[in-house]
Design a protein around this motif. Structure first.
Motif, PDB file in Angstrom:
ATOM      1  N   GLN A 217       0.525  -1.025   0.016  1.00 21.23           N
ATOM      2  CA  GLN A 217       0.361  -0.177  -0.410  1.00 21.23           C
ATOM      3  C   GLN A 217       1.068   1.245  -0.028  1.00 21.23           C
ATOM      4  O   GLN A 217       2.361   1.362   0.112  1.00 21.23           O
ATOM      5  CB  GLN A 217      -1.058   0.033   1.203  1.00 21.23           C
ATOM      6  CG  GLN A 217      -0.319  -0.321   2.170  1.00 21.23           C
ATOM      7  CD  GLN A 217      -0.971  -0.578   3.486  1.00 21.23           C
ATOM      8  OE1 GLN A 217      -2.251  -0.979   3.803  1.00 21.23           O
ATOM      9  NE2 GLN A 217      -0.334  -0.838   4.987  1.00 21.23           N
TER      10      GLN A 217
ATOM     11  N   SER B 176       0.563   3.713   1.743  1.00 26.55           N
ATOM     12  CA  SER B 176       0.349   3.892   3.588  1.00 26.55           C
ATOM     13  C   SER B 176       2.351   4.260   3.907  1.00 26.55           C
ATOM     14  O   SER B 176       1.864   5.011   4.918  1.00 26.55           O
ATOM     15  CB  SER B 176      -0.432   3.197   4.272  1.00 26.55           C
ATOM     16  OG  SER B 176      -1.532   2.888   3.350  1.00 26.55           O
TER      17      SER B 176
ATOM     18  N   ARG C 196       0.571  -6.921  -4.230  1.00 22.81           N
ATOM     19  CA  ARG C 196       0.188  -8.072  -3.906  1.00 22.81           C
ATOM     20  C   ARG C 196       0.960  -8.926  -4.565  1.00 22.81           C
ATOM     21  O   ARG C 196      -0.006  -9.010  -6.086  1.00 22.81           O
ATOM     22  CB  ARG C 196      -0.815  -7.605  -3.181  1.00 22.81           C
ATOM     23  CG  ARG C 196      -1.603  -6.582  -2.701  1.00 22.81           C
ATOM     24  CD  ARG C 196      -2.411  -5.728  -2.398  1.00 22.81           C
ATOM     25  NE  ARG C 196      -2.469  -4.908  -1.444  1.00 22.81           N
ATOM     26  CZ  ARG C 196      -3.969  -3.904  -0.559  1.00 22.81           C
ATOM     27  NH1 ARG C 196      -5.275  -4.573  -1.270  1.00 22.81           N
ATOM     28  NH2 ARG C 196      -3.319  -2.587  -0.944  1.00 22.81           N
TER      29      ARG C 196
ATOM     30  N   GLN D  58      -1.531   3.127  -6.334  1.00 21.13           N
ATOM     31  CA  GLN D  58      -2.815   3.448  -5.162  1.00 21.13           C
ATOM     32  C   GLN D  58      -2.742   5.358  -4.695  1.00 21.13           C
ATOM     33  O   GLN D  58      -1.737   6.411  -5.219  1.00 21.13           O
ATOM     34  CB  GLN D  58      -2.439   3.271  -3.865  1.00 21.13           C
ATOM     35  CG  GLN D  58      -3.233   1.635  -3.671  1.00 21.13           C
ATOM     36  CD  GLN D  58      -3.251   1.750  -2.621  1.00 21.13           C
ATOM     37  OE1 GLN D  58      -2.412   1.635  -1.445  1.00 21.13           O
ATOM     38  NE2 GLN D  58      -3.798   0.629  -1.741  1.00 21.13           N
TER      39      GLN D  58
ATOM     40  N   GLU E  89      -3.009   7.341  -1.294  1.00 18.03           N
ATOM     41  CA  GLU E  89      -3.468   7.835  -0.384  1.00 18.03           C
ATOM     42  C   GLU E  89      -3.468   9.510  -0.093  1.00 18.03           C
ATOM     43  O   GLU E  89      -2.616  10.373  -0.684  1.00 18.03           O
ATOM     44  CB  GLU E  89      -2.643   6.777   0.433  1.00 18.03           C
ATOM     45  CG  GLU E  89      -2.669   4.948   0.304  1.00 18.03           C
ATOM     46  CD  GLU E  89      -2.415   3.917   1.166  1.00 18.03           C
ATOM     47  OE1 GLU E  89      -2.509   4.842   2.141  1.00 18.03           O
ATOM     48  OE2 GLU E  89      -3.411   3.439   0.828  1.00 18.03           O
TER      49      GLU E  89
ATOM     50  N   PHE F 212      -9.542  -0.900   9.245  1.00 14.17           N
ATOM     51  CA  PHE F 212      -8.438  -1.733   9.298  1.00 14.17           C
ATOM     52  C   PHE F 212      -7.882  -1.091  10.380  1.00 14.17           C
ATOM     53  O   PHE F 212      -7.978  -0.524  11.190  1.00 14.17           O
ATOM     54  CB  PHE F 212      -8.476   0.055   8.147  1.00 14.17           C
ATOM     55  CG  PHE F 212      -9.027  -0.010   6.362  1.00 14.17           C
ATOM     56  CD1 PHE F 212      -8.350  -0.864   5.624  1.00 14.17           C
ATOM     57  CD2 PHE F 212      -9.922   0.762   6.868  1.00 14.17           C
ATOM     58  CE1 PHE F 212      -8.573  -0.465   4.729  1.00 14.17           C
ATOM     59  CE2 PHE F 212     -10.976   0.797   5.249  1.00 14.17           C
ATOM     60  CZ  PHE F 212     -10.491  -0.004   4.148  1.00 14.17           C
TER      61      PHE F 212
ATOM     62  N   PHE G 288      -5.348   0.694  10.452  1.00 15.09           N
ATOM     63  CA  PHE G 288      -4.561   2.144  10.792  1.00 15.09           C
ATOM     64  C   PHE G 288      -5.762   3.418  10.833  1.00 15.09           C
ATOM     65  O   PHE G 288      -4.603   4.141  11.782  1.00 15.09           O
ATOM     66  CB  PHE G 288      -3.578   2.036   9.919  1.00 15.09           C
ATOM     67  CG  PHE G 288      -4.146   1.578   8.867  1.00 15.09           C
ATOM     68  CD1 PHE G 288      -3.852   0.247   8.079  1.00 15.09           C
ATOM     69  CD2 PHE G 288      -5.114   2.185   7.825  1.00 15.09           C
ATOM     70  CE1 PHE G 288      -3.707  -0.252   7.480  1.00 15.09           C
ATOM     71  CE2 PHE G 288      -5.087   1.387   6.554  1.00 15.09           C
ATOM     72  CZ  PHE G 288      -4.343   0.595   6.513  1.00 15.09           C
ATOM     73  N   THR G 289      -6.866   2.934  10.794  1.00 18.23           N
ATOM     74  CA  THR G 289      -7.642   3.896  11.732  1.00 18.23           C
ATOM     75  C   THR G 289      -8.663   3.722  12.403  1.00 18.23           C
ATOM     76  O   THR G 289      -8.834   2.228  12.639  1.00 18.23           O
ATOM     77  CB  THR G 289      -8.368   4.217  10.019  1.00 18.23           C
ATOM     78  OG1 THR G 289      -8.966   2.802   9.711  1.00 18.23           O
ATOM     79  CG2 THR G 289      -7.625   5.284   8.892  1.00 18.23           C
TER      80      THR G 289
ATOM     81  N   GLY H 217     -10.876   3.340   0.696  1.00 16.30           N
ATOM     82  CA  GLY H 217     -11.093   2.980   2.402  1.00 16.30           C
ATOM     83  C   GLY H 217     -10.306   4.167   2.850  1.00 16.30           C
ATOM     84  O   GLY H 217      -9.767   4.884   2.069  1.00 16.30           O
ATOM     85  N   ALA H 218     -10.853   4.363   4.294  1.00 18.42           N
ATOM     86  CA  ALA H 218     -10.733   5.464   4.753  1.00 18.42           C
ATOM     87  C   ALA H 218     -11.077   5.596   6.357  1.00 18.42           C
ATOM     88  O   ALA H 218     -11.413   4.303   6.541  1.00 18.42           O
ATOM     89  CB  ALA H 218     -11.124   7.113   4.614  1.00 18.42           C
TER      90      ALA H 218
ATOM     91  N   ALA I  54      -7.517   9.533   7.206  1.00 17.78           N
ATOM     92  CA  ALA I  54      -6.308   8.754   5.785  1.00 17.78           C
ATOM     93  C   ALA I  54      -7.109   8.358   5.429  1.00 17.78           C
ATOM     94  O   ALA I  54      -8.918   8.377   5.362  1.00 17.78           O
ATOM     95  CB  ALA I  54      -6.005   8.129   6.130  1.00 17.78           C
ATOM     96  N   PHE I  55      -6.975   8.499   3.799  1.00 21.18           N
ATOM     97  CA  PHE I  55      -8.098   7.702   2.875  1.00 21.18           C
ATOM     98  C   PHE I  55      -7.104   6.977   1.959  1.00 21.18           C
ATOM     99  O   PHE I  55      -5.775   7.592   1.475  1.00 21.18           O
ATOM    100  CB  PHE I  55      -8.699   8.669   2.108  1.00 21.18           C
ATOM    101  CG  PHE I  55      -8.224   9.651   1.376  1.00 21.18           C
ATOM    102  CD1 PHE I  55      -7.612   9.854   0.291  1.00 21.18           C
ATOM    103  CD2 PHE I  55      -8.429  10.792   2.361  1.00 21.18           C
ATOM    104  CE1 PHE I  55      -7.609  10.913  -0.554  1.00 21.18           C
ATOM    105  CE2 PHE I  55      -7.738  12.301   1.461  1.00 21.18           C
ATOM    106  CZ  PHE I  55      -7.119  11.987   0.278  1.00 21.18           C
ATOM    107  N   GLY I  56      -7.092   6.202   0.819  1.00 18.85           N
ATOM    108  CA  GLY I  56      -6.906   5.679   0.512  1.00 18.85           C
ATOM    109  C   GLY I  56      -7.853   4.994  -0.892  1.00 18.85           C
ATOM    110  O   GLY I  56      -8.795   4.152  -0.494  1.00 18.85           O
TER     111      GLY I  56
HETATM  112  N1  PHE Z   1      -4.156   1.164   3.012  1.00 14.49           N
HETATM  113  C1  PHE Z   1      -5.724   0.811   2.571  1.00 14.49           C
HETATM  114  C2  PHE Z   1      -5.858  -0.339   1.487  1.00 14.49           C
HETATM  115  O1  PHE Z   1      -4.960  -0.702   0.886  1.00 14.49           O
HETATM  116  C3  PHE Z   1      -6.315   1.666   2.118  1.00 14.49           C
HETATM  117  C4  PHE Z   1      -6.430   3.096   3.551  1.00 14.49           C
HETATM  118  C5  PHE Z   1      -5.862   3.921   3.024  1.00 14.49           C
HETATM  119  C6  PHE Z   1      -7.610   2.757   4.145  1.00 14.49           C
HETATM  120  C7  PHE Z   1      -5.616   4.903   4.330  1.00 14.49           C
HETATM  121  C8  PHE Z   1      -7.860   3.605   5.260  1.00 14.49           C
HETATM  122  C9  PHE Z   1      -7.175   4.924   5.033  1.00 14.49           C
HETATM  123  O2  PHE Z   1      -6.486  -1.349   1.332  1.00 14.49           O
END
Ligand code: PHE
Length: 335
Positions: A164, A166, A190, A204, A206, A245, A247-248, A279-280, A302-304
């Motif tokens: 990712q 991130s 992946r 991605q 993010e 997730f 991390f959030t 995702g976020a 955060a979002f991605g």
């Molecule tokens: N890193 C997550 C993914 O690859 C996406 C994400 C990013 C979700 C930031 C929440 C916050 O699936």
């Protein structure tokens, strides 16, 4: 040769060029008339034998002959005579075709412009990461499936192709004090089997906003709603669905209103009116601890989202593999 004879020879040479059937015949005529030992250079060499008073007229006629033969040869598809090609700036060039920007580059550049208007800068990071940046700092436990060799490309104990983007956010936080407002576009990897919607290597974008002021889920929603409208057009907005997730916290999955039916339901959105894109969530306090921020003092979101996914829904692309084949018949349609 008299002037009259010259005119006859000229007319005949032009007829021969026009009648030439193929490239070899054109080349033979080039050698015959304007080649190093051809009849026109021979005439120029013999100019000194022409009576002085006739010389200017004769010279002009020879030059005209040369120009006309060269033009005729060129029209036959041959770059004339032995003069350097670049000496004739008016000569027609070859058509190589105008390139177009790849749809993935377009989505990345457009996203950078949209988030740029909201104060986000673009952060970059390496595709080979360490375990800390890709997993540990992102609060991903050892037993999480993405840690497994069957889900991630590992190179030894502490080196992997990032799963990712991130980890770029981790780097951005470790290198800067809040406020931090970045987007991180880039390649991710992946262990996926390639099919119409999966690829082991994809892109991605993010985003991360962390501040000492309190940042809320509503801020996140308004930013993503703005992005949805700018990227997909008026009438497109977002909805959040609860998710998880590491991390959030809280975490959400983000859907855009289907840009085709504007929410009414159609084949593209499988009649639901929504398309999942990202995702976020609010950055987990554990992540702040890992990067040396005090979770009591900062908050952020955060979002991605997947670049391929946005490109596929924006341009109506049905197979992700088309994005990697570099087939101009496909790319040209998106020009
Ligand atoms: N890193 C997550 C993914 O690859 C996406 C994400 C990013 C979700 C930031 C929440 C916050 O699936």
């Amino acid at each position: 040769m008299t002037l009259a004879e010259l005119e006859i020879a000229k007319a005949q040479s032009l007829e021969e060029v026009v009648a030439a059937a193929d490239a070899a015949a054109v080349e033979a005529l080039r050698v015959k008339y304007v080649g190093r030992n051809g009849s026109i250079p021979a005439l120029i060499k013999a100019m000194k034998d022409v009576p002085k008073e006739e010389r200017p007229m004769f010279g002009k006629a020879v030059q005209a002959w040369r120009a006309e033969v060269e033009a005729a040869l060129q029209a036959k598809g041959f770059a004339a005579a032995e003069k350097p090609v670049d000496a004739d700036l008016t000569m027609a060039g070859r058509w190589w075709g105008l390139g177009v920007k790849h749809p993935l580059s377009r989505v990345i550049e457009e996203s950078a412009a949209i988030f740029g208007r909201l104060g986000f800068t673009v952060a970059d990071g390496p595709e080979l990461e360490n375990k800390f940046n890709n997993f540990t700092a992102l609060n991903t436990p050892q037993h999480h499936p993405s840690m497994d060799r069957s889900d991630t490309f590992w190179f030894g104990e502490d080196c992997l192709l990032r799963t990712q983007t991130s980890p770029v956010q981790i780097r951005a936080m470790m290198a800067n004090k809040p406020p931090v407002r970045v987007i991180c576009p880039g390649r991710t990897y992946r262990r996926d089997t390639t099919d119409a919607t999966h690829s082991a290597n994809f892109h991605q974008i993010e985003g991360l906003y962390v501040d000492t002021k309190s940042v809320s889920l509503a801020d996140l929603k308004s930013v993503l709603a703005y992005f949805a409208k700018e990227m997909m057009g008026d009438g497109v907005t977002v909805r959040f669905r609860p998710h998880f997730f590491p991390f959030t916290e809280p975490s959400v999955e983000v859907d855009f209103t289907c840009h085709v039916c504007k929410g009414k339901g159609c084949n593209v959105c499988k009649q639901s009116g929504w398309i999942e894109v990202a995702g976020a969530g609010m950055v987990d306090p554990r992540v702040f601890e890992h990067v040396g921020y005090d979770p009591a003092e900062v908050s952020g979101y955060a979002f991605g989202f997947g670049v391929e996914r946005i490109a596929m829904i924006k341009y109506g692309i049905q197979d992700i593999r088309w994005l990697y084949e570099n087939d101009v018949r496909f790319l040209d349609q998106l020009a």
